[in-house]
Each structure stands twice: as structure tokens, then as C-alpha cells.
Design an enzyme around this catalytic site. Structure first.
Site, PDB file in Angstrom:
ATOM      1  N   CYS A 144      -4.542  -3.547   3.507  1.00  0.00           N
ATOM      2  CA  CYS A 144      -4.256  -3.250   4.909  1.00  0.00           C
ATOM      3  C   CYS A 144      -5.447  -3.492   5.854  1.00  0.00           C
ATOM      4  CB  CYS A 144      -3.723  -1.816   5.024  1.00  0.00           C
ATOM      5  SG  CYS A 144      -2.745  -1.506   6.516  1.00  0.00           S
ATOM      6  N   GLU A 171       0.851  -1.188   0.000  1.00  0.00           N
ATOM      7  CA  GLU A 171       0.000   0.000   0.000  1.00  0.00           C
ATOM      8  C   GLU A 171       0.892   1.245   0.000  1.00  0.00           C
ATOM      9  OE1 GLU A 171      -3.428   1.584   3.116  1.00  0.00           O
ATOM     10  OE2 GLU A 171      -1.786   0.353   3.879  1.00  0.00           O
ATOM     11  N   LYS A 215      -9.397   1.184  -1.920  1.00  0.00           N
ATOM     12  CA  LYS A 215      -9.561   0.660  -0.556  1.00  0.00           C
ATOM     13  C   LYS A 215     -10.974   0.924  -0.032  1.00  0.00           C
ATOM     14  CE  LYS A 215      -7.104   0.740   3.908  1.00  0.00           C
ATOM     15  NZ  LYS A 215      -6.016   1.439   4.641  1.00  0.00           N
TER      16      LYS A 215
END
Length: 260
Positions: free
Chosen positions: A150, A40, A112
């Protein structure tokens, strides 16, 4: 299939970050990997997300995306990396993973879904959540990969949706914020998502001090196939779609699930 994990120590110098990506991609390709995954915010990163992130955001076909595509094509390797993508809101960017094929063509882009508003951080102040939550997958050499970023790792239903969409490998590209028990949680959650869905999970992380490092590949029984420490490096490991099928034969939870 052989895949590689490129653990970076990205900063605010995008050119330097792209140079590191290029070098690790070259090493991964030379080692026989069909795909290399990076963390990321691979192309721009800070200890804490701030108002500079929207200012450096670019469209996927901007200079950063074009250079990532060039790196993939130059080395003949599929490549996944996190970048800061421009959104319709000038005050907030997208936190995006973009995947390129071995010829440099764009295979997928994942924005995300679960932003890191936790542990004293507010990613959503400067990053917009994905407008859509459908699972994002792509195929390389007959293997299906699913994309997560994440904090998504803490939401098992997202991994399950990617598994239901046919993923045999989950790529969890991360900048896992350090803290009490955070490395243990990182390793445990990667293994848990692998066990729950009977697939491989590759967690690719930034190095300290921004993150915890310990990029690793977990197998479909939760075993650690390969793991890095805390320094920037690239590590290749082999995975087998047949192993996924075999574990799912012995633990047919996909068919037995009653709660959806």
C-alpha cells in the site's frame, strides 16, 4: 506466466475472509494461474485501524497462516495475502504479507515498512513498522517477485531496491484509502513504478467502501495489462519475463543511474 489478482471486500469475520480467499484461489488455479495475490489485511480489515488489530494478531504459523498454506497446497497455486501478525509489542501488530508456494511451504514474509500516517489516519498507533527494511523477494517458476504494501507505493526507492534485488514483478498488496483523486493516484503510481524500473507491477486492492478497488497489472512500459473495477472478483493475466528484459535493453536505466 499467468498470475491472478484476488480483489476482496474483507471484514472482521476472518473465517469468511478465508472462505473468499479459498474460492478465488480455486478460480485462479482453474484458470491456469501459477500465483494469486490478495490485498493488504486480507484476513482482517476495518474502515479504520483500531485497537482490535493487535488482539486478532497471530504468529505466521498460527491458525490463519496455516489455513492460507493449506489453501495454496490444496489448489496447487502460489499465494500471497495480507494478515495481521503478532509482534513483540502486545499493543501493536505487524501488517504482514506472507507468500506460500504451490506446495504450501512459506516462501517469504514482508512486514510493512511505511505505515499510513496520513490523510487523518495513524496506522502506527496500532501497527509496528518492520524492524528491517531490506527488500523481500521470492521466486515462483523462475520469476522473481518483490513485495510491497500500500503506502510503500509512494516511496519509489523501495521499488527500486526490489528491482535491484532482481524482481521482475512487484506485488503491491493494498487497502488504498479512498479520497480526492486517490483512484487516479493509485493507477498513476502503479504505472510510474513499472516505468521507472522496467518491470510488471500488480496492484491488488480491497474493494469499496474500505478501499478503491481497481486492482490492476501494469506492464514494464506502464501499459495496463488487466484491470478490475470496484466489485470483489479475481482476474488472471499473462506476463512475460522476456518483455522485462526487452524493455530494459531499450531503456538501460539500471546501468545508467548515477544517483543512488
Amino acid at each position: 506466466m499467468r498470475i491472478a489478482m484476488g480483489q476482496l471486500a474483507s471484514g472482521t469475520d476472518t473465517a469468511a475472509n478465508l472462505h473468499a480467499i479459498d474460492g478465488f484461489a480455486a478460480r485462479a488455479a482453474a484458470g491456469g494461474a501459477a500465483l494469486v495475490a490478495f490485498p493488504e489485511y486480507a484476513t482482517y480489515e476495518k474502515k479504520k485501524i483500531d485497537a482490535t488489530f493487535p488482539t486478532v494478531a497471530q504468529p505466521l504459523d498460527g491458525k490463519v497462516g496455516t489455513e492460507l498454506a493449506r489453501i495454496a497446497a490444496h489448489h496447487g497455486i502460489a499465494l500471497v495475502a495480507g494478515m495481521v501478525e503478532a509482534s513483540p509489542d502486545p499493543a501493536r501488530a505487524y501488517n504482514t504479507l506472507v507468500a506460500f508456494g504451490q506446495d504450501g511451504s512459506q516462501l517469504a514474509a514482508y512486514r510493512k515498512v511505511h505505515l499510513f500516517d496520513a490523510q487523518g489516519f495513524r496506522e502506527s498507533d496500532f501497527v509496528a513498522p518492520a524492524p528491517a527494511t531490506e527488500p523481500v523477494t521470492f521466486d515462483v517458476d523462475g520469476v522473481r517477485f518483490g513485495l510491497m504494501t500500500c503506502y510503500d507505493l509512494r516511496f519509489p526507492e523501495q521499488a527500486q531496491a526490489l528491482s535491484d534485488a532482481g524482481s521482475q514483478v512487484l506485488l503491491v498488496c493494498s487497502s488504498w484509502v479512498p479520497g480526492e483523486l486517490k483512484t487516479k493516484q493509485w493507477r498513476t503510481l502503479l504505472a510510474a513504478r513499472a516505468i521507472e524500473n522496467s518491470l510488471y507491477v500488480a496492484g491488488v486492492c480491497q474493494s469499496p467502501p474500505v478501499s478503491v478497488g481497481h486492482s490492476l497489472l501494469a506492464g514494464p512500459m506502464g501499459e495496463v495489462v488487466a484491470e478490475l473495477g470496484t466489485v470483489p472478483d479475481v482476474l488472471a493475466a499473462d506476463l512475460s519475463p522476456a518483455a522485462v528484459a526487452e524493455v530494459r535493453k531499450h531503456f538501460p536505466t539500471h546501468r545508467q543511474r548515477r544517483i543512488r
